[in-house]
Design a protein around this motif. Structure first.
Motif, PDB file in Angstrom:
ATOM      1  N   ARG A 116      69.367  89.727  25.021  1.00  0.00           N
ATOM      2  CA  ARG A 116      68.918  91.231  24.188  1.00  0.00           C
ATOM      3  C   ARG A 116      68.263  91.666  25.285  1.00  0.00           C
ATOM      4  O   ARG A 116      67.739  93.762  25.803  1.00  0.00           O
ATOM      5  CB  ARG A 116      67.922  91.536  23.103  1.00  0.00           C
ATOM      6  N   LEU A 117      67.281  90.957  26.053  1.00  0.00           N
ATOM      7  CA  LEU A 117      66.130  91.578  26.563  1.00  0.00           C
ATOM      8  C   LEU A 117      66.293  92.198  27.743  1.00  0.00           C
ATOM      9  O   LEU A 117      66.429  92.738  29.019  1.00  0.00           O
ATOM     10  CB  LEU A 117      64.932  90.024  27.372  1.00  0.00           C
ATOM     11  N   ASP A 118      67.509  91.539  28.825  1.00  0.00           N
ATOM     12  CA  ASP A 118      68.917  91.900  29.846  1.00  0.00           C
ATOM     13  C   ASP A 118      69.290  93.328  29.880  1.00  0.00           C
ATOM     14  O   ASP A 118      69.163  93.959  30.769  1.00  0.00           O
ATOM     15  CB  ASP A 118      69.571  90.879  30.077  1.00  0.00           C
ATOM     16  N   ALA A 119      69.728  93.693  28.670  1.00  0.00           N
ATOM     17  CA  ALA A 119      70.262  94.850  28.065  1.00  0.00           C
ATOM     18  C   ALA A 119      69.566  96.168  28.213  1.00  0.00           C
ATOM     19  O   ALA A 119      69.702  97.455  28.395  1.00  0.00           O
ATOM     20  CB  ALA A 119      71.378  94.477  26.534  1.00  0.00           C
ATOM     21  N   ALA A 120      68.040  95.831  27.630  1.00  0.00           N
ATOM     22  CA  ALA A 120      66.624  96.590  27.804  1.00  0.00           C
ATOM     23  C   ALA A 120      66.312  96.449  29.229  1.00  0.00           C
ATOM     24  O   ALA A 120      65.240  97.321  29.447  1.00  0.00           O
ATOM     25  CB  ALA A 120      65.839  95.690  26.908  1.00  0.00           C
ATOM     26  N   GLY A 121      66.496  95.908  30.282  1.00  0.00           N
ATOM     27  CA  GLY A 121      65.945  95.994  31.372  1.00  0.00           C
ATOM     28  C   GLY A 121      64.888  94.914  31.705  1.00  0.00           C
ATOM     29  O   GLY A 121      64.018  95.057  32.785  1.00  0.00           O
ATOM     30  N   VAL A 122      64.779  94.178  30.828  1.00  0.00           N
ATOM     31  CA  VAL A 122      63.955  93.143  30.498  1.00  0.00           C
ATOM     32  C   VAL A 122      64.439  92.072  32.275  1.00  0.00           C
ATOM     33  O   VAL A 122      65.310  91.600  31.443  1.00  0.00           O
ATOM     34  CB  VAL A 122      63.094  92.740  29.919  1.00  0.00           C
ATOM     35  N   PRO A 123      63.421  91.517  33.401  1.00  0.00           N
ATOM     36  CA  PRO A 123      64.176  90.443  33.884  1.00  0.00           C
ATOM     37  C   PRO A 123      64.090  89.079  33.631  1.00  0.00           C
ATOM     38  O   PRO A 123      63.028  88.855  32.874  1.00  0.00           O
ATOM     39  CB  PRO A 123      63.211  90.583  35.018  1.00  0.00           C
ATOM     40  N   VAL A 124      65.016  88.551  33.265  1.00  0.00           N
ATOM     41  CA  VAL A 124      65.429  87.498  32.613  1.00  0.00           C
ATOM     42  C   VAL A 124      65.667  86.460  33.557  1.00  0.00           C
ATOM     43  O   VAL A 124      66.551  86.593  35.117  1.00  0.00           O
ATOM     44  CB  VAL A 124      66.297  87.277  31.346  1.00  0.00           C
ATOM     45  N   PRO A 125      65.647  85.161  34.077  1.00  0.00           N
ATOM     46  CA  PRO A 125      66.939  84.727  34.870  1.00  0.00           C
ATOM     47  C   PRO A 125      68.011  84.263  34.880  1.00  0.00           C
ATOM     48  O   PRO A 125      69.115  84.849  33.765  1.00  0.00           O
ATOM     49  CB  PRO A 125      66.482  83.089  34.523  1.00  0.00           C
TER      50      PRO A 125
END
Length: 291
Positions: free
Chosen positions: A91-100
């Protein structure tokens, strides 16, 4: 007086009872876990206006909701959404939030596929179960043989039909990263801590900065980039109360996971007005359920 129910008692109850009571809110313990409860006759649960966090044991949480007819600040959907590390990161990656950098493995998979996934990382890599908390089952693997040793145990566990979540993650390891837990209430950062193992533990090779593994949590004033990142995560996840784990290295700042049933820490680790915001959120959740 408004009555809020806690299905998990322990540290959180002792910390929030006094501050909430002074704001006209009474804290009650509500549980049917490890108990015998009639579903058709009268029960002994106290009357409640609102629950804080839906229980981690989902069937018991459903029973509590039905018997007490209450709303939750963080309900069933919010708990399940955050519990799955894979869903959270997707969800976060799809929203452009940086994740590992992360790969999800849904067992069973062929060892050749696993080796190919591992080769995408610059070793070591982190392997973690999808649904555990407190750092349980999280390991660091340095080469394919050590990875296969861990996954062989997971294969045995996943053979049991009762094991519902048969997924785990392979994730990049950020050496020397700061481990920051940010608490967000109703979209706003209300406090943060940096978790760190004692120097002796780190020198002996330990690396997981979980409080339940012996790390200390020191209150910090988060930087503006950390604040904005945490508030963006809460917006994407759409969860009223959220603990957000951020890893910050010299190269990047990423969100590693979230917790929709976070422990409420000592008041000194939160910003001024924390309990006023807390009380307002409880009252607003109750009000919305009665409209």
């Amino acid at each position: 007086m408004l009555k809020v129910g806690l299905a998990h008692w322990e540290e959180t109850a002792a910390r929030i009872e006094g501050p909430l009571e002074s704001r006209g809110i009474q804290v009650e313990h509500i549980t049917v876990t490890e108990e015998v409860t009639s579903l058709t006759d009268s029960h002994e649960l106290p009357p409640i206006d609102v629950g804080l966090f839906f229980p981690s044991r989902i069937p018991e949480g459903g029973v509590l909701t039905a018997l007490l007819e209450i709303p939750w600040v963080n309900g069933r959907e919010e708990i399940l959404r955050s519990r799955s590390k894979a869903e959270t990161l997707a969800r976060l990656d799809a929203a452009g939030v940086p994740v590992p950098e992360t790969v999800v493995i849904s067992n069973p998979v062929d060892k050749a596929e696993l080796a190919t996934a591992f080769d995408t990382f610059d070793p070591p890599a982190v392997i973690k179960p999808n649904s555990t908390t407190r750092g349980q089952g999280v390991l660091k693997v340095t080469e394919p043989d050590s990875l296969f040793g861990v996954t062989d145990y997971l294969d045995l566990l996943h053979e049991y039909p009762i094991t519902r979540d048969r997924t785990y993650l392979l994730q990049e390891y950020l050496s020397g990263a700061r481990d920051i837990r940010v608490m967000v209430f109703d979209g706003k950062v209300v406090g943060a801590v940096e978790r760190k193992l004692p120097a002796k533990a780190r020198s002996s090779g330990r690396w997981k900065h979980n409080v339940h593994s012996g790390a200390t949590a020191k209150g910090i004033n988060p930087s503006e980039p950390v604040r904005k990142l945490a508030e963006r995560v809460a917006e994407v996840m759409d969860i009223p109360i959220l603990g957000i784990d951020i890893l910050e290295s010299s190269e990047k700042r990423v969100v590693s996971e979230t917790n929709a049933r976070p422990t409420i820490d000592d008041e000194s680790k939160y910003e001024t007005g924390f309990y006023d915001r807390f009380a307002s959120l409880l009252r607003e959740t109750t009000r919305k359920s009665r409209v």
